[in-house]
Design a protein around this motif. Sequence first.
Motif, PDB file in Angstrom:
ATOM      1  N   HIS A   2     -24.056 -33.700 -16.612  1.00  0.00           N
ATOM      2  CA  HIS A   2     -23.172 -34.102 -17.698  1.00  0.00           C
ATOM      3  C   HIS A   2     -23.881 -35.137 -18.564  1.00  0.00           C
ATOM      4  N   SER A   3     -23.569 -35.131 -19.859  1.00  0.00           N
ATOM      5  CA  SER A   3     -24.192 -36.099 -20.758  1.00  0.00           C
ATOM      6  C   SER A   3     -23.334 -37.342 -20.958  1.00  0.00           C
ATOM      7  N   GLU A   4     -22.087 -37.298 -20.465  1.00  0.00           N
ATOM      8  CA  GLU A   4     -21.204 -38.460 -20.564  1.00  0.00           C
ATOM      9  C   GLU A   4     -20.474 -38.655 -19.252  1.00  0.00           C
ATOM     10  N   CYS A   5     -19.602 -39.635 -19.209  1.00  0.00           N
ATOM     11  CA  CYS A   5     -18.888 -40.035 -17.998  1.00  0.00           C
ATOM     12  C   CYS A   5     -18.094 -38.885 -17.377  1.00  0.00           C
ATOM     13  N   GLY A  24     -13.301 -28.876 -27.900  1.00  0.00           N
ATOM     14  CA  GLY A  24     -13.491 -30.172 -28.567  1.00  0.00           C
ATOM     15  C   GLY A  24     -12.935 -31.290 -27.704  1.00  0.00           C
ATOM     16  N   GLY A  25     -13.538 -32.438 -27.793  1.00  0.00           N
ATOM     17  CA  GLY A  25     -13.048 -33.605 -27.068  1.00  0.00           C
ATOM     18  C   GLY A  25     -13.411 -33.575 -25.593  1.00  0.00           C
ATOM     19  N   GLY A  26     -13.282 -34.730 -24.990  1.00  0.00           N
ATOM     20  CA  GLY A  26     -13.591 -34.876 -23.572  1.00  0.00           C
ATOM     21  C   GLY A  26     -12.479 -34.358 -22.689  1.00  0.00           C
ATOM     22  N   LEU A  27     -12.816 -34.137 -21.428  1.00  0.00           N
ATOM     23  CA  LEU A  27     -11.845 -33.688 -20.433  1.00  0.00           C
ATOM     24  C   LEU A  27     -11.545 -34.855 -19.496  1.00  0.00           C
ATOM     25  N   GLY A  28     -10.292 -35.260 -19.470  1.00  0.00           N
ATOM     26  CA  GLY A  28      -9.896 -36.399 -18.636  1.00  0.00           C
ATOM     27  C   GLY A  28      -9.547 -36.031 -17.230  1.00  0.00           C
ATOM     28  N   SER A  61     -16.570 -30.679 -11.568  1.00  0.00           N
ATOM     29  CA  SER A  61     -16.547 -31.961 -12.268  1.00  0.00           C
ATOM     30  C   SER A  61     -16.147 -31.739 -13.728  1.00  0.00           C
ATOM     31  N   ALA A  62     -15.289 -32.635 -14.231  1.00  0.00           N
ATOM     32  CA  ALA A  62     -14.861 -32.603 -15.632  1.00  0.00           C
ATOM     33  C   ALA A  62     -15.344 -33.889 -16.287  1.00  0.00           C
ATOM     34  N   SER A  63     -15.880 -33.755 -17.508  1.00  0.00           N
ATOM     35  CA  SER A  63     -16.543 -34.891 -18.134  1.00  0.00           C
ATOM     36  C   SER A  63     -16.037 -35.177 -19.541  1.00  0.00           C
ATOM     37  N   GLN A  64     -16.306 -36.386 -19.970  1.00  0.00           N
ATOM     38  CA  GLN A  64     -16.034 -36.804 -21.339  1.00  0.00           C
ATOM     39  C   GLN A  64     -16.854 -35.980 -22.335  1.00  0.00           C
ATOM     40  N   ASP A  65     -17.933 -35.336 -21.868  1.00  0.00           N
ATOM     41  CA  ASP A  65     -18.760 -34.509 -22.755  1.00  0.00           C
ATOM     42  C   ASP A  65     -18.099 -33.165 -23.090  1.00  0.00           C
ATOM     43  N   GLY A  66     -16.875 -32.936 -22.546  1.00  0.00           N
ATOM     44  CA  GLY A  66     -16.132 -31.725 -22.865  1.00  0.00           C
ATOM     45  C   GLY A  66     -16.493 -30.525 -22.005  1.00  0.00           C
ATOM     46  N   SER A  67     -17.153 -30.743 -20.884  1.00  0.00           N
ATOM     47  CA  SER A  67     -17.529 -29.620 -20.025  1.00  0.00           C
ATOM     48  C   SER A  67     -16.974 -29.765 -18.619  1.00  0.00           C
ATOM     49  N   ILE A  68     -16.823 -28.621 -17.980  1.00  0.00           N
ATOM     50  CA  ILE A  68     -16.503 -28.544 -16.555  1.00  0.00           C
ATOM     51  C   ILE A  68     -17.691 -27.848 -15.906  1.00  0.00           C
ATOM     52  N   ARG A  69     -18.175 -28.416 -14.822  1.00  0.00           N
ATOM     53  CA  ARG A  69     -19.319 -27.844 -14.111  1.00  0.00           C
ATOM     54  C   ARG A  69     -18.956 -27.628 -12.649  1.00  0.00           C
ATOM     55  N   GLN A  70     -19.616 -26.632 -12.058  1.00  0.00           N
ATOM     56  CA  GLN A  70     -19.450 -26.362 -10.635  1.00  0.00           C
ATOM     57  C   GLN A  70     -20.802 -26.577  -9.950  1.00  0.00           C
TER      58      GLN A  70
END
Length: 125
Positions: A75-78, A118-122, A93-102
């Motif tokens: 992730h590039s952000e928190c 668009g936007g981050g994922l809280g 994992s969900a990140s402020q960079d707007g992505s979900i990764r496995q």
Amino acid sequence: MSEKDPPPYGAQHHQDALWEEIGGNEALPPRWEQFEVGDGRCYFVNHNTRTTSWKKPVPDRPAGSLTPECIIEGHSECIWSLACVGTGCNIMSASQDGSIRQWIKDGEPVGEPWKSDGGGLGSMA
């Protein structure tokens, strides 16, 4: 033994070991022991390097601190949310960079990340 050097490694008798009253063994790094010589001074035995020292060692980490099993990067952000999935305990994992990764539990990514519009994922459920 001289005033300058503590007793050599191997001269210790474990029945004579004096453990610190405050903090016990946790106050010493792993595989270290504290012993007392006849005049009341203490010296320290490092079983890792098979050496002795008058100087008390300082643990690398505070007692009770966590040691990561692996570090996951991608992730590039928190990261705001983590979840374990399935019997293999894959990590989502969900990140402020707007992505979900496995990830598999050793930190390797699984597939490509899912991107939001668009936007981050809280959080994720």
